[in-house]
Scaffold this active site. Structure first.
Site, PDB file in Angstrom:
ATOM      1  N   ASP A   1      23.706   5.332  -2.477  1.00 17.13           N
ATOM      2  CA  ASP A   1      23.083   3.928  -1.785  1.00 17.13           C
ATOM      3  C   ASP A   1      23.263   2.530  -2.159  1.00 17.13           C
ATOM      4  O   ASP A   1      21.863   2.204  -2.301  1.00 17.13           O
ATOM      5  CB  ASP A   1      21.260   4.412  -1.454  1.00 17.13           C
ATOM      6  CG  ASP A   1      20.930   3.513  -0.004  1.00 17.13           C
ATOM      7  OD1 ASP A   1      19.858   4.044  -0.048  1.00 17.13           O
ATOM      8  OD2 ASP A   1      22.164   3.693   0.745  1.00 17.13           O
TER       9      ASP A   1
ATOM     10  N   ALA B   1       6.488  -2.459  -0.340  1.00 16.04           N
ATOM     11  CA  ALA B   1       7.604  -1.746   0.618  1.00 16.04           C
ATOM     12  C   ALA B   1       7.673  -0.909   0.772  1.00 16.04           C
ATOM     13  O   ALA B   1       7.234   0.656   0.357  1.00 16.04           O
ATOM     14  CB  ALA B   1       9.096  -2.565  -0.139  1.00 16.04           C
TER      15      ALA B   1
ATOM     16  N   GLY C   1      10.280   2.035   3.185  1.00 14.60           N
ATOM     17  CA  GLY C   1      11.259   1.808   3.420  1.00 14.60           C
ATOM     18  C   GLY C   1      12.039   3.041   4.368  1.00 14.60           C
ATOM     19  O   GLY C   1      10.965   4.134   4.228  1.00 14.60           O
TER      20      GLY C   1
ATOM     21  N   THR D   1       7.915   4.658   0.406  1.00 19.91           N
ATOM     22  CA  THR D   1       6.835   3.793   0.428  1.00 19.91           C
ATOM     23  C   THR D   1       6.553   3.257  -1.520  1.00 19.91           C
ATOM     24  O   THR D   1       6.668   3.979  -2.551  1.00 19.91           O
ATOM     25  CB  THR D   1       5.871   3.695   0.691  1.00 19.91           C
ATOM     26  OG1 THR D   1       5.546   4.328   2.211  1.00 19.91           O
ATOM     27  CG2 THR D   1       4.726   2.347   0.737  1.00 19.91           C
ATOM     28  N   VAL D   2       6.749   2.327  -1.840  1.00 16.16           N
ATOM     29  CA  VAL D   2       6.781   1.784  -3.115  1.00 16.16           C
ATOM     30  C   VAL D   2       5.312   0.401  -2.785  1.00 16.16           C
ATOM     31  O   VAL D   2       4.757   0.145  -2.013  1.00 16.16           O
ATOM     32  CB  VAL D   2       7.740   0.512  -3.365  1.00 16.16           C
ATOM     33  CG1 VAL D   2       7.554  -0.004  -5.021  1.00 16.16           C
ATOM     34  CG2 VAL D   2       9.151   1.140  -3.424  1.00 16.16           C
TER      35      VAL D   2
ATOM     36  N   MET E   1      13.373   6.183   2.979  1.00 12.26           N
ATOM     37  CA  MET E   1      12.621   7.104   2.034  1.00 12.26           C
ATOM     38  C   MET E   1      11.415   7.128   1.681  1.00 12.26           C
ATOM     39  O   MET E   1      10.918   8.494   1.178  1.00 12.26           O
ATOM     40  CB  MET E   1      13.871   7.928   1.145  1.00 12.26           C
ATOM     41  CG  MET E   1      15.016   8.297   1.612  1.00 12.26           C
ATOM     42  SD  MET E   1      16.034   8.636   0.842  1.00 12.26           S
ATOM     43  CE  MET E   1      16.307   7.047  -0.075  1.00 12.26           C
TER      44      MET E   1
END
Length: 661
Positions: free
Chosen positions: A146, A25, A27, A31-32, A29
């Site tokens: 968050d 994924a 996002g 990346t995974v 802030m």
């Protein structure tokens, strides 16, 4: 053409240990990625901060990395079954990363995208585990900042996968990450709101302050969304959504889903008060209120009332709204919350109320069973059955549930999907890549590879080809060579200087043409020849149209230019210049050729025979064909000679003289 650049991290080795396998994924802030820890031979998740989130100045970057490292150490000490564990941290190419537990499952956002909304027992089961994780962080002095469905992972449950949400394990990720990035942003860009506006607490919008009650508010919004299928506020701009949290109270979920009981309205209302002082003090306090609410929902009277309301309501997207409290003892041991009592450590022998030792009672039971023949047969049959079950189970988990992956490489996307569907496999697609040999939308790579063992009905990951990578030659005409060279380099093309030539419109050193032409698609690394202007030529071509060929030759010779003549039919006089190339006023250098179109003159006409005809008749015939006639001697006599002679080819309008006697 939509051009995508391949992810350069895929396949790379980070810190000599973590081999990047795929992107999970991306996002706002970070990346995974999934990765293999080659030292411990296990699958992990690697989260790498985007370059745009790291400060640009070196001194500020050092401060950011120090804060990020401190937060990572704090999170790593946060051990809880509902918190995504952090194993390691470091930097790669100047960008900080975290190595975390890899959770097999989906995010709560993906679950909501599929289901739209959850029934109350599912929502509260997920919500309890969320709060348990956040409460553990609050006890450790961490504020998440968050909380949102994207940061809540719903792991697969042994009792039925992620579809069984009541028994699924929930894990919360990204503790402290927003705080480290926000602190860096404060130094570089001033105060910025590092939170998702749909879930942001009012105090974060007004003064940027965050404490455990901030997480309580965001968690309450997540519960609202699970129950109703939407967030309470929306708007055209993020700032409008953020200020609605400040100016308005969150509506009761039952205003959108009338069948919801009041206890859930009260729970959401308590968690989302605009005044932080009116909320539960932290996630642990809110968790206690949730458990009380579940007890209320488990009450038979409340349950009957909810069932009656569901029956009376018209059908909706999810008609199952039965609320059944799941008591701690009913949850599997691996999914219990810390407050559920969980499995105990150590052993102790249970003693019944009559005081008899449990072990002694078991021994006596065995003696009675084995003393009876039928009892022994039953025990033997049970042993055989258990053996068969064990054998079948071993065969199933070792061999029976596996098959081989089909050959999908080189098939089109549609062909691969059809073949996978026939074989009962699920397809997912990795980031596509360019390839010079494999056509667009054909399968480039499959994982697992063909003929590899795979669970029946399992998932195959396909990487599709984008076809050969091509770039159109950009329009660099009118630019200096250096700018044109930079434009080409940005598209992985190589600029080469070609032969310069004069140009009347563009100054010297400017690109006037390219080879290949602008817009032509070429491979990466292809050479593009840039033809540069030498400025205006020193000689200006004169106007020669309408002049005789002799005059044109003389004018061009004086200027050092070379005439090149091409005759063509025309009604203009012979040797008159009809056209020229280059046109008059064009700049050329000495020795250049000037092409002239020259008239051949009007086409010739054949003179007819009029000898032996009466002179008046001959004159009339010639004049009808456009020949002027001059008569000598006797105008009424017979024609004895003519000039030009019969069948002569002469220009139209040539005079014919007749001798009549």
């Amino acid at each position: 053409m939509d051009t995508q650049v391949a992810d350069t991290l895929l396949g790379s080795l980070i810190d000599g240990r973590y081999r990047i396998r795929g992107r999970v994924a991306r996002g706002g802030m970070a990346t995974v990625y999934t990765a293999t820890d080659e030292r411990l031979e296990r699958t992990v998740a690697v989260k790498i901060i985007h370059p745009t989130q790291a400060p640009e100045a070196r001194a500020r970057l050092a401060g950011f990395l120090e804060r990020f490292t401190d937060e990572a150490k704090t999170i790593a000490r946060l051990t809880h079954p509902n918190v995504v564990a952090v194993y390691d941290q470091g930097t790669h190419n100047g960008l900080p990363y975290l190595v975390m537990e890899y959770v097999r499952g989906r995010t709560l956002r993906e679950v909501l995208a599929e289901r739209r909304r959850l029934n109350p027992d599912e929502a509260l089961a997920i919500f309890e585990q969320m709060l348990a994780a956040i409460a553990a962080a609050h006890r450790a002095g961490l504020v998440h900042r968050d909380v949102k469905p994207e940061n809540v992972l719903v792991a697969e449950a042994p009792t039925g996968g992620v579809a069984n949400l009541v028994d699924s394990v929930v894990k919360v990720a990204d503790f402290g990450l927003a705080r480290a990035v926000e602190a860096s942003a404060d130094e570089t860009q001033g105060n910025q709101l590092m939170a998702t506006v749909a879930y942001v607490a009012p105090e974060l919008v007004t003064d940027g302050h965050a404490d455990p009650r901030t997480d309580v508010y965001s968690a309450g919004i997540v519960l609202f969304e699970m129950l109703t299928g939407r967030v309470p506020y929306d708007g055209d701009r993020p700032v409008e959504v953020a200020w609605q949290h400040v100016d308005q109270d969150v509506p009761a979920p039952s205003t959108l889903v009338p069948v919801l009981p009041k206890v859930l309205d009260d729970l959401v209302g308590r968690a989302t008060r605009r005044d932080p002082g009116a909320r539960p003090t932290d996630a642990g306090a809110l968790l206690a209120e949730v458990q009380v609410a579940r007890d209320d929902l488990g009450n038979p009277n409340t349950r009957t009332a909810v069932l009656r309301r569901v029956t009376d309501e018209p059908p909706v997207a999810q008609p199952t709204m039965v609320v059944a409290a799941v008591k701690p003892a009913e949850r599997p041991s691996w999914a219990r919350l810390p407050s559920d009592g969980g499995p105990r450590t150590g052993r102790r022998r249970a003693v019944p109320e009559d005081g008899q030792d449990l072990w002694s009672r078991l021994v006596a039971l065995r003696t009675r069973v084995m003393a009876d023949r039928r009892g022994r047969q039953a025990v033997a049959a049970a042993v055989v059955v258990l053996g068969l079950v064990a054998a079948l189970t071993g065969w199933w988990f070792g061999v029976g549930r596996y098959t081989v992956a089909p050959q999908l490489v080189s098939l089109t996307k549609a062909e691969a999907a059809a073949q996978a569907e026939r074989a009962g496999f699920t397809l997912v697609y990795a980031e596509p890549r360019y390839d010079e040999q494999v056509p667009k939308d054909a399968v480039l790579v499959q994982d697992p590879a063909s003929a590899t063992r795979i669970v029946k009905g399992g998932t195959i990951t396909l990487t599709l080809s984008l076809g050969p990578e091509r770039f159109p030659v950009p329009d660099v005409v009118g630019k200096d060579f250096e700018l044109a060279e930079a434009d080409l380099a940005n598209l992985k093309l190589v600029a080469v200087k070609g032969a310069a030539r004069y140009d009347d419109n563009l100054p010297a050193g400017v690109v006037i043409d390219t080879n290949p032409k602008v817009g032509t698609e070429v491979k990466p690394g292809a050479k593009v020849t840039l033809i540069l202007s030498k400025g205006r030529a020193p000689v200006s071509v004169p106007n020669l149209v309408g002049k005789s060929l002799t005059e044109a030759r003389e004018a061009l010779t004086k200027l050092g230019l070379v005439p090149v003549e091409n005759y063509k039919d025309s009604d203009k006089p012979r040797d008159e210049v009809l056209g020229q190339s280059p046109s008059d006023g064009t700049g050329v250098e000495k020795g250049a050729q000037v092409k002239l179109e020259v008239s051949k003159g009007p086409p010739l006409t054949v003179v007819p025979r009029v000898i032996d005809l009466p002179c008046p008749q001959a004159k009339q015939l010639l004049e009808s064909q456009g020949f002027p006639v001059a008569v000598q001697f006797n105008p009424n006599g017979i024609v004895r000679f003519q000039n030009p002679n019969e069948n002569s080819q002469v220009p139209p309008g040539t005079q014919v003289t007749l001798g009549c006697l």
